[in-house]
Scaffold this active site. Structure first.
Site, PDB file in Angstrom:
ATOM      1  N   CYS A   1      -1.485   7.292 -17.238  1.00  0.00           N
ATOM      2  CA  CYS A   1      -1.057   8.684 -17.474  1.00  0.00           C
ATOM      3  C   CYS A   1      -2.271   9.588 -17.702  1.00  0.00           C
ATOM      4  O   CYS A   1      -3.036   9.839 -16.796  1.00  0.00           O
ATOM      5  CB  CYS A   1      -0.053   8.742 -18.611  1.00  0.00           C
ATOM      6  SG  CYS A   1       0.919  10.268 -18.637  1.00  0.00           S
TER       7      CYS A   1
ATOM      8  N   HIS B   1       4.155   4.622 -17.648  1.00  0.00           N
ATOM      9  CA  HIS B   1       4.066   3.927 -18.931  1.00  0.00           C
ATOM     10  C   HIS B   1       4.930   2.667 -18.857  1.00  0.00           C
ATOM     11  O   HIS B   1       5.895   2.602 -18.095  1.00  0.00           O
ATOM     12  CB  HIS B   1       4.581   4.808 -20.065  1.00  0.00           C
ATOM     13  CG  HIS B   1       3.714   5.989 -20.358  1.00  0.00           C
ATOM     14  ND1 HIS B   1       2.516   5.880 -21.030  1.00  0.00           N
ATOM     15  CD2 HIS B   1       3.879   7.309 -20.078  1.00  0.00           C
ATOM     16  CE1 HIS B   1       1.982   7.091 -21.156  1.00  0.00           C
ATOM     17  NE2 HIS B   1       2.777   7.970 -20.578  1.00  0.00           N
TER      18      HIS B   1
END
Length: 510
Positions: free
Chosen positions: A336, A447
């Site tokens: 991310c 994630h």
């Protein structure tokens, strides 16, 4: 009939409220009740995305898993994600509202969200038999009495009895209990029906005079003394737990050394919890150059303020060390915000995350990221697009979730690392992440990618082969999901054996 309610409050933050709520959820679930957790307002950088694309605090996800149900945003209708020392992004029912300073939020916003809280709680009470409510911080924060929407005001709304938890491991537990009760208004003090002493080390018998004192002083029964435990891996949401992570620079040469960069605004640190159960891996969190050592893999994690955390890497010299490691052959992975940092440029023209409009990246991947106010939150499934020994060779489906506000554009020579096939249950064809031409540097917006046991073990096996570690005997790997379920049962057993559950049920009204 509306669900029975019970509320767990603490004398301070990190008293163990979240874990105890998870334990109670598991106990009630084991005893045959349809139970759900609830926390009206959470402050955490560790969040999760539900099947419907709503963002919520990780603690309520853990509690929902312990209760045997799927998480939903009604369990945590308000989430505050700190963006700086005194400001937060406010998430309401899974969607971002805006960024507010602490002063603005408490004086102008919080009171207007009370209806959101009451509706979410009422919905859960209609759907379940028992709702276990968690407070935040301390109910005795008198400066917030007029605007608080997470402690005693919720208890009054739900007409919930309160269990007050004190952390004895940090000292001053007796004074904390007595002082908290003293600062509560009379009707709220009468709502406290039990005291729990948490994180106890030593002989409980020696502590009995203190229990007698508390019960005589307060007129409230001590329901139990919960011994400190270290062998249960229940995911935590509170950033305080990060201070307990390992920062040493040493390492066992017979294990794979994985270094996660400890960013100041690190988010979703539970992404890396699965590595802690791999016996052939040593996971370390590092925040200084001299702690990096000679890792076999460097991971740059997610961040709530990517540009400022990237600036931190440059100021501390970690940025230069990461680049040198990558160029010398050490694999570097970004998740991310960490993926965004791997690029050549980061742009924030609308000042979405910080006051810095532009900053050069680490330059390990030819790409740039532009931040915008719209936010992607979705559960996804994906497959590997390919590129290098760390990604090639694994053909299984991956699951994960996206939480990001940036859009990344790849250069002509750069390939995508993954193909997203579904988002929030809908079929899509979306490219994700990037991988360098030699496969040594790659990143993704997903994630939870290391929760995929097959992929994680594939990555570890490649690292072991490169390091020359010979397998003596392959051992069976317990799946991440199975291990969590086992740990929820063990947590329930631990708390049940040290808590007067007969009295808890009586307080609950069952």
């Amino acid at each position: 009939m509306l669900a029975h309610t019970i509320m767990v409050q603490g004398t301070a933050s990190h008293a163990g409220k979240s874990i105890l709520v998870a334990a109670l959820c598991r106990i009630f679930y084991q005893d045959g009740f349809k139970v759900a957790p609830f926390k009206s307002q959470n402050m955490a950088l560790n969040s999760y995305v539900t099947a419907h694309g709503g963002e919520m605090g990780r603690a309520q996800v853990v509690q929902a898993e312990a209760a045997g149900i799927a998480p939903e945003v009604n369990m945590n209708p308000i989430l505050l994600k700190p963006t700086g020392n005194s400001s937060s992004q406010v998430i309401v029912l899974g969607r971002p509202l805006d960024n507010y300073s602490a002063q603005s939020y408490h004086s102008k916003v919080a009171s207007g969200l009370w209806e959101v809280v009451t509706k979410a709680l009422a919905q859960l009470r209609r759907e379940y038999n028992v709702v276990v409510i968690e407070g935040a911080g301390s109910p005795a924060e008198v400066n917030l009495d007029d605007t608080e929407i997470v402690n005693m005001r919720v208890a009054r709304e739900a007409d919930a009895p309160v269990l007050l938890v004190a952390d004895i491991d940090r000292g001053g537990a007796l004074a904390a209990v007595v002082g908290t009760l003293e600062l509560l208004r009379t009707d709220d003090r009468e709502r406290v029906k039990g005291i729990i002493i948490n994180k106890f080390r030593g002989d409980v018998g020696i502590f009995q005079p203190a229990i007698d004192f508390l019960e005589q002083k307060t007129g409230i029964p001590v329901l139990g003394v919960i011994p400190f435990f270290t062998d249960l891996r229940i995911q935590d949401e509170d950033s305080v737990v990060m201070e307990e992570k390992k920062y040493r620079a040493g390492g066992d040469d017979n294990k794979i050394q994985i270094c996660v960069i400890r960013l100041p605004r690190l988010s979703n640190f539970t992404d890396f919890d699965p590595f802690e159960t791999d016996v052939d891996v040593e996971l370390r969190y590092v925040r200084r150059v001299n702690e990096l050592g000679r890792p076999d893999l460097v991971i740059i994690p997610g961040s709530k303020n990517t540009i400022e955390d990237l600036l931190y890497l440059k100021e501390t010299g970690l940025a230069g060390e990461i680049v040198r490691a990558a160029k010398s052959g050490t694999p570097v992975v970004g998740i991310c915000g960490g993926f965004q940092m791997l690029g050549s440029e980061l742009l924030d023209p609308e000042k979405t995350e910080s006051n810095i409009a532009q900053l050069s990246g680490l330059g390990l991947l030819e790409m740039k990221t532009v931040f915008a106010k719209d936010k992607v939150t979705s559960q996804v499934t994906a497959v590997i697009n390919g590129g290098g020994e760390y990604l090639n060779g694994y053909a299984g489906e991956l699951t994960g979730y996206e939480i990001h506000m940036g859009r990344t554009e790849l250069g002509e020579t750069l390939g995508h690392a993954f193909n997203i096939q579904t988002r929030s249950g809908l079929q899509v064809a979306v490219k994700d992440g990037a991988v360098s031409q030699n496969g040594n540097v790659w990143g993704t917006y997903m994630h939870g990618i290391f929760d995929n046991d097959g992929f994680r073990r594939h990555l570890i096996q490649v690292l072991k082969q490169k390091k020359g570690i010979i397998e003596e005997q392959s051992s069976q790997v317990i799946s991440t999901l199975e291990r969590r379920q086992r740990d929820y049962d063990r947590l329930a057993d631990h708390v049940r054996s040290n808590l007067n559950m007969k009295l808890v049920y009586s307080i609950l009204g069952i």
